[in-house]
Design a protein around this motif. Structure first.
Motif, short mmCIF file in Angstrom:
data_model
loop_
_atom_site.label_atom_id
_atom_site.label_comp_id
_atom_site.label_asym_id
_atom_site.label_seq_id
_atom_site.Cartn_x
_atom_site.Cartn_y
_atom_site.Cartn_z
N MET A 140 0.76 -1.23 -0.01
CA MET A 140 0.06 0.05 -0.04
C MET A 140 1.03 1.15 -0.03
O MET A 140 1.84 1.29 0.80
CB MET A 140 -0.86 -0.12 1.10
N ASP A 141 0.71 2.39 -0.96
CA ASP A 141 1.59 3.32 -1.03
C ASP A 141 0.61 4.27 0.10
O ASP A 141 -0.38 4.84 -0.05
CB ASP A 141 1.11 3.95 -2.44
N GLU A 142 1.57 4.78 1.18
CA GLU A 142 1.45 5.76 1.79
C GLU A 142 1.78 7.16 1.79
O GLU A 142 1.76 8.06 2.70
CB GLU A 142 1.79 5.25 3.48
N THR A 143 2.06 7.50 0.41
CA THR A 143 2.91 8.50 0.20
C THR A 143 1.60 9.69 0.24
O THR A 143 0.66 9.52 -0.18
CB THR A 143 3.35 8.40 -1.21
N ARG A 144 1.74 10.98 0.99
CA ARG A 144 0.71 11.92 0.99
C ARG A 144 1.37 12.80 -0.28
O ARG A 144 1.98 13.49 0.01
CB ARG A 144 0.88 12.54 2.27
N TRP A 145 0.67 12.53 -1.40
CA TRP A 145 0.95 13.37 -2.55
C TRP A 145 0.20 14.77 -2.24
O TRP A 145 -0.63 14.97 -1.62
CB TRP A 145 0.06 12.57 -3.67
N LEU A 146 0.98 15.77 -3.14
CA LEU A 146 0.53 17.17 -3.00
C LEU A 146 -0.73 17.34 -3.80
O LEU A 146 -1.05 16.73 -4.71
CB LEU A 146 1.58 17.91 -3.63
N SER A 147 -1.63 18.01 -3.40
CA SER A 147 -2.69 18.52 -4.15
C SER A 147 -2.31 19.44 -5.26
O SER A 147 -1.07 19.90 -5.35
CB SER A 147 -3.77 19.36 -3.30
N ASP A 148 -2.97 19.88 -6.24
CA ASP A 148 -2.65 20.62 -7.50
C ASP A 148 -2.16 21.87 -6.59
O ASP A 148 -1.11 22.43 -7.13
CB ASP A 148 -3.79 20.94 -8.46
N ASP A 149 -2.91 22.59 -5.71
CA ASP A 149 -2.68 23.82 -5.25
C ASP A 149 -1.19 23.65 -4.58
O ASP A 149 -0.50 24.66 -4.58
CB ASP A 149 -3.92 24.41 -4.44
N GLN A 150 -1.00 22.60 -3.62
CA GLN A 150 0.20 22.31 -3.02
C GLN A 150 1.46 22.43 -3.74
O GLN A 150 2.51 22.94 -3.78
CB GLN A 150 0.11 21.23 -2.30
N ALA A 151 1.02 21.61 -5.10
CA ALA A 151 2.33 21.23 -6.24
C ALA A 151 2.52 22.62 -6.82
O ALA A 151 3.54 22.96 -7.01
CB ALA A 151 1.82 20.18 -7.28
N ASP A 152 1.50 23.50 -6.92
CA ASP A 152 1.90 24.77 -7.61
C ASP A 152 2.78 25.61 -6.81
O ASP A 152 3.49 26.37 -7.21
CB ASP A 152 0.35 25.51 -7.78
N ALA A 153 2.07 25.65 -5.48
CA ALA A 153 2.94 26.49 -4.51
C ALA A 153 4.42 25.94 -4.47
O ALA A 153 5.51 26.62 -4.20
CB ALA A 153 2.33 26.60 -3.12
N TRP A 154 4.59 24.60 -4.27
CA TRP A 154 5.83 24.11 -4.24
C TRP A 154 6.91 24.42 -5.29
O TRP A 154 7.82 24.98 -5.27
CB TRP A 154 5.97 22.55 -4.04
N LEU A 155 6.26 24.30 -6.66
CA LEU A 155 7.02 24.42 -7.81
C LEU A 155 7.39 26.00 -7.95
O LEU A 155 8.53 26.20 -8.43
CB LEU A 155 6.27 24.13 -9.04
#
Length: 186
Positions: A1-16
């Motif tokens: 089971m993948d327990e990675t907490r992937w970024l939401s699109d908004d979080q990914a935009d802020a991070w990038l």
């Protein structure tokens, strides 16, 4: 089971956006300082940290922590700055094993001459790009993130405290400044 907490699109935009800023801002600051003062931003930052402390001198390990550098990196930078006469490496009077880096008068003059152009770009890229409210928000965001990444507050410690009035940042460095009471020439 993948327990990675992937970024939401908004979080990914802020991070990038943050990552992109980390990539382009240092290059822009380097370009101006190299062109106008023959210093990298890191070298400027090193000189500025030394300008903030009493007697313009720090133990090499403390200087490394203050500019978030490894000892080998800060040693190389100190050697280059020493070749140009901007710093001198000295042994500590009370502990001969401890190496210190001291800002010379020539280093102070270099910092003073490099500061106006650097501050013009800081205003252009940073201050003028944000509203007062955004600046306050960014300060809070940085404080929050630094609390996680640098909980001991070592990076830029002398400048963050601003005990000497932040020469080369909040005001022009004055050539006679030295020691704790920087309002009195030595």
């Amino acid at each position: 089971m993948d327990e990675t907490r992937w970024l939401s699109d908004d979080q990914a935009d802020a991070w990038l956006g943050l990552v992109a800023l980390f990539e382009v801002l240092p290059a822009a600051l380097d370009a101006q300082l190299i062109r106008d003062a023959q210093l990298t931003f890191f070298e400027f930052l090193t000189l500025a940290q030394l300008a903030e402390v009493p007697d313009r001198e720090l133990r090499l390990t403390d200087l490394a922590a203050g500019v978030n550098a490894s000892l080998p990196r800060i040693s190389r930078v100190a050697a280059r700055l020493e070749e140009d006469g901007y710093v001198e490496r000295v042994r500590n009077q009370s502990d001969a094993r401890s190496r210190h880096v001291r800002l010379t008068d020539a280093g102070w003059a270099k910092l003073a001459s490099a500061s106006p152009g650097h501050i013009r770009d800081v205003n252009r890229y940073f201050v003028d790009a944000l509203t007062a409210e955004q600046m306050t928000q960014l300060t809070r965001i940085c404080d929050q993130m630094l609390g996680v990444l640098d909980p001991d507050g070592r990076v830029l410690a002398a400048t963050m405290r601003g005990e000497s009035g932040r020469p080369a940042l909040s005001r022009a460095p004055q050539p006679a400044e030295r020691g704790v009471n920087r309002s009195q020439p030595s």
